[in-house]
Design an enzyme around this catalytic site. Structure first.
Site, PDB file in Angstrom:
ATOM      1  N   LYS A   1       0.833  -1.207   0.000  1.00 35.17           N
ATOM      2  CA  LYS A   1       0.000   0.000   0.000  1.00 35.17           C
ATOM      3  C   LYS A   1       0.865   1.254   0.000  1.00 35.17           C
ATOM      4  O   LYS A   1       0.688   2.164  -0.824  1.00 35.17           O
ATOM      5  CB  LYS A   1      -0.916  -0.006   1.223  1.00 35.17           C
TER       6      LYS A   1
ATOM      7  N   ILE B   1     -21.609  11.642  -0.863  1.00 31.34           N
ATOM      8  CA  ILE B   1     -22.003  10.338  -0.337  1.00 31.34           C
ATOM      9  C   ILE B   1     -21.741  10.216   1.169  1.00 31.34           C
ATOM     10  O   ILE B   1     -22.335   9.387   1.833  1.00 31.34           O
ATOM     11  CB  ILE B   1     -21.287   9.216  -1.111  1.00 31.34           C
TER      12      ILE B   1
ATOM     13  N   HIS C   1     -12.623   6.963  -7.287  1.00 29.98           N
ATOM     14  CA  HIS C   1     -11.514   6.023  -7.183  1.00 29.98           C
ATOM     15  C   HIS C   1     -10.384   6.368  -8.151  1.00 29.98           C
ATOM     16  O   HIS C   1      -9.398   5.634  -8.232  1.00 29.98           O
ATOM     17  CB  HIS C   1     -12.002   4.597  -7.420  1.00 29.98           C
TER      18      HIS C   1
ATOM     19  N   CYS D   1     -19.183   7.710  -4.775  1.00 26.67           N
ATOM     20  CA  CYS D   1     -18.829   7.086  -3.508  1.00 26.67           C
ATOM     21  C   CYS D   1     -18.270   8.166  -2.586  1.00 26.67           C
ATOM     22  O   CYS D   1     -18.211   9.343  -2.949  1.00 26.67           O
ATOM     23  CB  CYS D   1     -17.804   5.971  -3.746  1.00 26.67           C
TER      24      CYS D   1
END
Length: 778
Positions: free
Chosen positions: A19, A439, A702, A734
């Site tokens: 990550k 969202i 994203h 999102c």
């Protein structure tokens, strides 16, 4: 002697090294060499943990997603990416997220569509094809990893996605049938297998999980064609299925010309006798005896009870493995020194699952009585842990069980139908045409994470922590007011995760510190562990929502995660039906909804992002799941007055085939992902008149790419062809927690400007919508 092998191992690293390496690379803080070095270190560590296996998976490591890896291996890159300058890795990330490190100051291309991997919480990048798609082998990633593993002394088994599953997951961009590409694809697979054999691979694991789904005769015939073509290649093929039973595809799988077949039998051995009868005697049978998707210890004695007769029959033809790749579980339980010791004793992460597998294999090969003292002690400890869990009073709450037993249909009913209650909501909220909102979450800055960490570690008092979070909430409110959004959110600075946050405040949950699981790319989640009956000791969100609403005259949404999503994004109990756990969660969330309403919150959003991913893989089982899933949402949402507006949110799944169930949820407003798919999801509304309001996501959060005003207008105009403008909202697809403010601010400015443009266009073509007694000002 039975052999043991593995289908795949977590690739994020035991401390999420992947990550951080990815994010450093994307931000230009490190180069490709540093990223590749981290990847190699993770792979070497993973191989060391598995070196006792007779077959170790190679090629299961990925920088982003194994399906995208297969697209690159097959040379199947979208034209918009293939024509760009940059390295192969740059194009890889452009497909995944729309941008690589080389594109740090621009929006490069549209990212490929992303959706859920079968019924898991893992996302894959959808392959794009057309009738003219060509394939060209690019095997270097696999060959390099195979060479590295063999150099490390590993008995390497390359892992690839099979041709039928690849085509089944692909999406046609021109309406053609992906399966028609099979004759063009198979020669590339043959070339790949030959090169893997040249690289020293004796076995290749070919994943074909679509065999556990419904297949028509055309797809079954395609399996026959494909594997009769590939049988001439040198490596021995292990055809691998997982996530369920094969049912009507069982005989097909047994008879395909491959050297071995892997079945997921961890939770259901009902097909085993047929397999033993049907599988030709020259084939290996690999059995997934350990659950690769959950974190509970295996019942080793129970497994041995049914496995020993199978081993006697198969002898050296028996291979043992987890049910699926261990990608879906955390890496190592040994790190969880702070976890409650009783609950910790009930668990097994990826490393421990391989230890369980080793003990099972040794017991099969040596006999239970032939195990040495250490192994006998492990077997006894396993039995004691299982007995401890079954007998623990912490697992059962009679009051919760009584509440579930008392559920009636009336709990799931609103006072009035949507057509009546929407009039009251319009009068209360006075929103314009094309109302804008987000969202729920706003960027989780490093400062926010640091304050939350310091509070958890006892370095900050509760009062100091609350004061800081209130400052962040006020900042979010002021930013949204300045942007001109119509319905605001408090930004969720206090929340680490949309599921973990709620689980931490519910009885019946436990939490790891390092139990990270990859969701996609660098996005990792830490699913809470649902071990007992669920109840809500006290309000969870009311104080934060009430404070945010006190700062503004605009409506602020109360933000909750729904029972189905909390369930599907947790490590769930395996000792009671999912429906029971979901209904327990629904009752707990219902209490929170009612408390939010009592505190003056007029709009409450209950996210059900995971509704679709919990859908069984066989259509014959869909309705049972949808009945209790939808009813659980209705139980939690419908204890409010008609004036309170209920929203729900769903993201990154194929919803068209369950649109009637979504409508049956009867949320006043649903927000749903449509940006990556270019509003493709709205095709469902051509044949089905969705009755309530909907916000099709117009901004792909994203990707770091920033949408333009006209891009958003165009998407909303597509939506307005299928849904009346009076029932459309404008919102991202999102939450924004993973983005940065320099990306978020201009994107939301474009979104608000697009909504204003749409209102102006509507004003010229039709009378403005009336909200209560007031006309919309445009």
């Amino acid at each position: 002697m039975a052999q043991q092998h593995n289908l795949g191992f977590p690739r994020i690293g035991d401390q999420r090294q992947l990550k951080f390496a990815l994010e450093n690379f994307w931000q230009g803080q490190s180069d490709e060499a540093a990223l590749q070095s981290t990847a190699q270190q993770i792979r070497q560590h993973n191989w060391q943990l598995q070196q006792h296996l007779q077959q170790v998976p190679v090629g299961d490591f990925s920088f982003y997603d194994q399906v995208l890896d297969m697209s690159v291996t097959l040379g199947n890159l979208p034209a918009r990416v293939a024509q760009l300058n940059g390295t192969e890795l740059d194009n890889y990330f452009r497909i995944a997220r729309g941008r690589s490190a080389a594109d740090s100051h621009c929006g490069c291309v549209a990212a490929a569509e992303m959706t859920k991997w079968f019924d898991t919480n893992y996302h894959y990048i959808v392959p794009e094809v057309t009738a003219d798609s060509q394939f060209e082998l690019n095997p270097q990633r696999l060959l390099q990893q195979l060479k590295q593993a063999r150099r490390q002394g590993i008995s390497a088994k390359p892992v690839i996605i099979g041709p039928l599953t690849y085509l089944a997951l692909a999406k046609s961009k021109d309406g053609s049938e992906p399966l028609n590409l099979l004759p063009r694809l198979l020669p590339v697979y043959s070339q790949l297998l030959e090169q893997l054999a040249d690289g020293g691979a004796e076995w290749v694991q070919v994943d074909e999980p679509i065999l556990v789904t419904d297949l028509d005769s055309q797809w079954k015939n395609a399996f026959e064609q494909a594997y009769h073509t590939l049988k001439s290649n040198r490596p021995q093929l292990l055809l691998t299925t997982y996530f369920g039973k094969l049912e009507d595809n069982l005989q097909l799988a047994c008879n395909l010309p491959v050297a071995g077949l892997h079945l997921d039998v961890a939770s259901d051995q009902s097909e085993l006798n047929k397999v033993l009868d049907w599988l030709p005697v020259h084939k290996v049978l690999s059995l997934g005896v350990i659950n690769g998707r959950n974190i509970w210890k295996a019942d080793i004695h129970a497994i041995l009870d049914w496995l020993e007769p199978v081993a006697e029959r198969l002898a050296e033809r028996l291979w043992l493995a987890p049910s699926c790749s261990l990608l879906h579980v955390p890496v190592d339980l040994d790190s969880e020194v702070a976890l409650d010791s009783e609950i910790r004793n009930w668990l097994a992460f990826a490393k421990q699952k391989l230890q369980e597998l080793d003990l099972i294999c040794q017991a099969i090969n040596l006999g239970r009585d032939g195990l040495d003292a250490s192994q006998q002690a492990q077997l006894a400890a396993n039995r004691a842990a299982l007995q401890s869990r079954r007998a623990s009073p912490r697992v059962t709450n009679p009051a919760v069980q009584q509440a579930v037993a008392a559920i009636t249909p009336q709990l799931g009913q609103r006072q009035s139908a949507y057509a009546q209650r929407v009039l009251q909501q319009q009068q209360t909220l006075t929103l314009p045409l094309y109302p804008t909102t987000t969202i729920g979450s706003f960027p989780q800055t490093s400062e926010i994470r640091q304050f939350r960490r310091r509070f958890r570690q006892g370095e900050l008092s509760a009062a100091a922590y609350q004061s800081y979070m209130q400052q962040e909430i006020e900042f979010c409110i002021r930013e949204q007011e300045a942007l001109g959004l119509d319905v605001l959110v408090h930004g969720e600075p206090e929340r680490n995760d949309m599921v973990e946050y709620f689980g931490e405040q519910l009885d019946g949950y436990a939490f790891s510190r390092f139990g990270w699981v990859q969701s996609y790319g660098s996005r990792c989640v830490k699913p809470p562990i649902l071990f007992g009956d669920i109840s809500r000791p006290q309000p969870m969100t009311v104080g934060w929502a009430q404070y945010a609403q006190s700062l503004t005259a605009k409506p602020v949404k109360g933000m909750l995660t729904g029972p189905v999503t909390i369930l599907n994004w947790s490590f769930v109990r395996d000792d009671q039906p999912l429906q029971t756990s979901c209904e327990q969660l629904a009752l707990a969330i219902r209490e929170e909804v009612q408390d939010l309403e009592a505190a003056g919150i007029q709009i409450i959003q209950i996210d059900e992002a995971a509704l679709r991913e919990g859908l069984p893989l066989r259509r014959s089982e869909w309705q049972t799941y949808l009945d209790w899933a939808v009813n659980s949402f209705r139980i939690c949402a419908n204890g409010v007055s008609d004036r309170t507006q209920i929203h729900t949110h769903m993201c990154y799944s194929e919803f068209n085939d369950i649109i009637r169930a979504i409508a049956a949820m009867d949320a006043d407003v649903i927000t749903i992902e449509t940006s990556r798919s270019d509003m493709e999801l709205l095709q469902a509304f051509e044949d089905f008149e969705y009755p309530n309001e909907i916000g099709p996501g117009v901004y792909d959060i994203h990707s770091p790419n920033i949408p333009g005003q006209q891009q958003i207008v165009t998407l909303m105009e597509k939506a307005a062809r299928r849904i009346p403008a009076q029932r459309l909202w404008v919102n991202p697809d999102c939450g924004l927690k993973t983005r940065q403010w320099p990306e978020v601010t201009p994107a939301l400015q474009a979104m608000v400007a697009a909504a204003r443009q749409l209102r102006q266009q509507a004003a010229h073509s039709a009378p403005a919508r009336q909200n209560g007694a007031e006309a919309v000002s445009v």
